[in-house]
Write a protein that holds these residues in place. Structure first.
Motif, PDB file in Angstrom:
ATOM      1  N   PRO A 194       1.592  -0.125  -8.823  1.00 38.79           N
ATOM      2  CA  PRO A 194       2.172  -0.772  -7.937  1.00 38.79           C
ATOM      3  C   PRO A 194       3.545  -0.802  -7.921  1.00 38.79           C
ATOM      4  N   GLU A 195       4.028  -0.944  -8.929  1.00 40.73           N
ATOM      5  CA  GLU A 195       5.588  -1.080  -9.281  1.00 40.73           C
ATOM      6  C   GLU A 195       6.242   0.228  -8.669  1.00 40.73           C
ATOM      7  N   ARG A 196       5.514   1.439  -8.549  1.00 44.37           N
ATOM      8  CA  ARG A 196       6.206   2.572  -7.989  1.00 44.37           C
ATOM      9  C   ARG A 196       6.669   2.765  -6.740  1.00 44.37           C
ATOM     10  N   PHE A 197       6.086   1.435  -6.025  1.00 42.32           N
ATOM     11  CA  PHE A 197       6.589   1.473  -4.331  1.00 42.32           C
ATOM     12  C   PHE A 197       7.772   0.405  -4.310  1.00 42.32           C
ATOM     13  N   GLU A 198       8.037  -0.072  -5.303  1.00 47.86           N
ATOM     14  CA  GLU A 198       9.459  -0.997  -5.088  1.00 47.86           C
ATOM     15  C   GLU A 198      10.663  -0.125  -4.943  1.00 47.86           C
ATOM     16  N   GLN A 199      11.974  -0.827  -4.511  1.00 47.24           N
ATOM     17  CA  GLN A 199      13.037  -0.503  -4.196  1.00 47.24           C
ATOM     18  C   GLN A 199      13.109   0.789  -3.324  1.00 47.24           C
ATOM     19  N   ASP A 200      12.035   0.754  -2.350  1.00 48.12           N
ATOM     20  CA  ASP A 200      12.222   2.103  -1.431  1.00 48.12           C
ATOM     21  C   ASP A 200      11.858   3.387  -2.182  1.00 48.12           C
ATOM     22  N   ARG A 201      11.365   3.483  -3.370  1.00 51.06           N
ATOM     23  CA  ARG A 201      11.459   4.849  -4.031  1.00 51.06           C
ATOM     24  C   ARG A 201      10.535   5.865  -3.403  1.00 51.06           C
ATOM     25  N   MET A 202       9.845   5.442  -2.356  1.00 48.53           N
ATOM     26  CA  MET A 202       9.068   6.512  -1.793  1.00 48.53           C
ATOM     27  C   MET A 202       9.956   7.422  -1.005  1.00 48.53           C
ATOM     28  N   LYS A 203      10.901   6.584  -0.210  1.00 47.02           N
ATOM     29  CA  LYS A 203      11.889   7.440   0.510  1.00 47.02           C
ATOM     30  C   LYS A 203      12.724   8.536  -0.325  1.00 47.02           C
ATOM     31  N   GLU A 204      12.502   8.771  -1.417  1.00 48.85           N
ATOM     32  CA  GLU A 204      12.968   9.939  -2.272  1.00 48.85           C
ATOM     33  C   GLU A 204      12.275  11.094  -2.025  1.00 48.85           C
ATOM     34  N   LEU A 205      10.887  10.890  -1.829  1.00 49.32           N
ATOM     35  CA  LEU A 205       9.684  12.074  -1.862  1.00 49.32           C
ATOM     36  C   LEU A 205      10.012  12.667  -0.382  1.00 49.32           C
ATOM     37  N   PRO A 206       9.564  14.095  -0.617  1.00 50.16           N
ATOM     38  CA  PRO A 206       9.351  14.701   0.959  1.00 50.16           C
ATOM     39  C   PRO A 206       8.309  13.881   1.777  1.00 50.16           C
ATOM     40  N   GLN A 207       8.348  13.816   3.129  1.00 48.46           N
ATOM     41  CA  GLN A 207       7.875  12.917   4.100  1.00 48.46           C
ATOM     42  C   GLN A 207       6.412  13.241   3.773  1.00 48.46           C
ATOM     43  N   MET A 208       5.815  14.428   3.513  1.00 44.89           N
ATOM     44  CA  MET A 208       4.516  14.793   3.656  1.00 44.89           C
ATOM     45  C   MET A 208       3.823  14.640   2.208  1.00 44.89           C
TER      46      MET A 208
END
Length: 451
Positions: free
Chosen positions: A372-386
């Motif tokens: 679950p920690e991979r979703f901390e600190q807005d890390r998902m925003k670093e990925l392509p949208q899809m």
């Protein structure tokens, strides 16, 4: 660092047979087939299910074109014809102007401000169900989650007390789920008028749901006014801008059925998968309990607690990464259209699955590990949208995303305030069953201990 390693989906051979193409592999394990196609072909794979030729697209930029920027060039297509027996022309599967019109009606009732009003009922339904639990009792959490989420959607969207019909409705949905999946994947489809045992069961299950929904419509029409603020009253008050006519009973039926299907089953499955991961990993459970203790201090959760329950949210986001309920969808080209380097002609169908991207090393470090920690600190925003899209994207994205997230967080926290849950010693590995949604096969046995 909290982590649980998730066993990879083992792919069978994706080689096509002369008659069925990849249909046998898709029937046996669609997730495995899609992952194998991704590994073998990269961004785009061309394959066949029976006589139908399809493309599978795995490139995030191309997926964004299909689902967002060029969405008007596609429809959901014939793949979903069988599901329409259940949802009809409801929001989930309607197309064109009807879909736009219905979305305009429904979406305003699912804004954050409206959904937040439902938080109290979400907690109340959960606590009412917990009254049926006994200390030390073994339960099937999959069944419990289904009952809780169905009661929530029934009460919040339709002011419907579902308790007296819950078991019958659940059996009907279960029958339709399994039978519709088999029919979708069959090379030869027997029409419903042929009186096989399966067809009779299917018709009876549809009749149970129809009787329930049409009864709800009749009951509401018999009331002296439609001044309630639930979704059903909004739909019944709505009129067409040009004709000034209201919805037919059939259209109301389709919208209610779509909401019942999309609004409770996928959420229940996601909660069951979440508990599966929590019960495998004491570190995740400990962090959750610490968050609930710190934020709630023993009281029942409210909508105002949602922003502070960040780890609870991240546990759910990580579950949706590894076990996306909407594991596959498709789009059919309405016109010739260019998607990246792929030239589609009118009638071409594209199969889309979040799972191969959600478990790709290209986008996620150690992708088969539950972290679950991979979703901390807005890390998902670093990925392509899809690269991560558990709720879809674009004009056909799930209108109930915030409803589902708020509901799941409040349910987990409400239960966690009262019970410690332990995996049953007889419970084996929970296996994904790819039906209309990604279901936990056989349920999840656990013992519940009062705090």
């Amino acid at each position: 660092m909290s982590s649980v390693h998730v066993e990879p989906v083992i792919a069978g051979a994706a080689r096509e047979t002369w008659l069925g193409g990849s249909l046998k592999a898709f029937r046996e394990d669609p997730l495995a087939l899609l992952c194998e196609l991704h590994r073998a072909s990269g961004d785009v794979a061309k394959f066949r299910l029976g006589p139908k030729k399809l493309y599978a697209v795995f490139n995030p930029d191309m997926l964004k074109e299909i689902m967002v920027t060029k969405a008007e060039a596609f429809c959901k297509g014939g793949t979903f014809a069988e599901i329409k027996r259940l949802t009809g022309e409801g929001l989930v599967l309607s197309e064109g102007e009807l879909h736009k019109k219905q979305r305009r009606l429904i979406q305003p009732k699912l804004t954050r401000s409206h959904i937040n009003r439902y938080a109290e009922q979400m907690v109340a339904s959960t606590l009412a169900h917990l009254e049926t639990w006994g200390d030390g009792q073994e339960r099937d959490l999959a069944v419990d989650m289904m009952k809780i989420t169905f009661d929530i959607i029934a009460r919040t969207m339709f002011s419907y007390d579902s308790k007296h019909a819950q078991d019958q409705i659940a059996r009907a949905f279960d029958s339709i789920n399994h039978i519709a999946t088999r029919k979708i994947r069959a090379l030869v489809k027997l029409p419903l008028f042929i009186p096989t045992n399966e067809n009779r069961e299917y018709i009876q299950a549809l009749r149970v749901l129809d009787d329930t929904v049409y009864g709800l419509i009749r009951q509401r029409k018999a009331e002296s006014s439609l001044e309630r603020e639930d979704l059903l009253s909004v739909l019944m008050r709505a009129t067409d801008e040009s004709s000034q006519e209201g919805m037919s009973d059939e259209q109301l039926r389709d919208e209610i059925m779509s909401m019942f299907l999309a609004g409770h089953e996928t959420t229940a499955h996601s909660l069951t998968w979440t508990y599966d991961y929590i019960l495998q990993n004491p570190n995740v459970e400990e962090k959750l309990m610490n968050e609930w203790k710190h934020v709630l201090n023993g009281r029942r959760p409210t909508v105002n607690d949602y922003p502070a329950l960040t780890y609870t949210q991240n546990v759910i986001w990580e579950t949706l990464r590894l076990r996306p309920s909407g594991y596959v969808t498709s789009r059919t080209a309405l016109q010739d259209v260019e998607i990246g380097s792929l030239q589609l002609i009118k009638g071409d169908t594209v199969m889309i699955s979040p799972y191969p991207l959600h478990t790709s090393e290209r986008y996620f470090d150690d992708p088969l590990t539950f972290r679950p920690e991979r979703f901390e600190q807005d890390r998902m925003k670093e990925l392509p949208q899809m690269a991560y899209f558990p709720f879809g994207a674009g004009p056909r994205s799930c209108v109930g995303q915030h409803f589902a997230m708020l509901e799941m967080v409040l349910i987990l926290a409400s239960i966690g305030q009262q019970y410690r849950i332990k995996r049953s010693s007889t419970q084996g590995a929970l296996i994904p069953e790819a039906l209309l949604t990604l279901s936990p096969k056989g349920g999840l046995r656990a013992t519940v201990h009062r705090l």
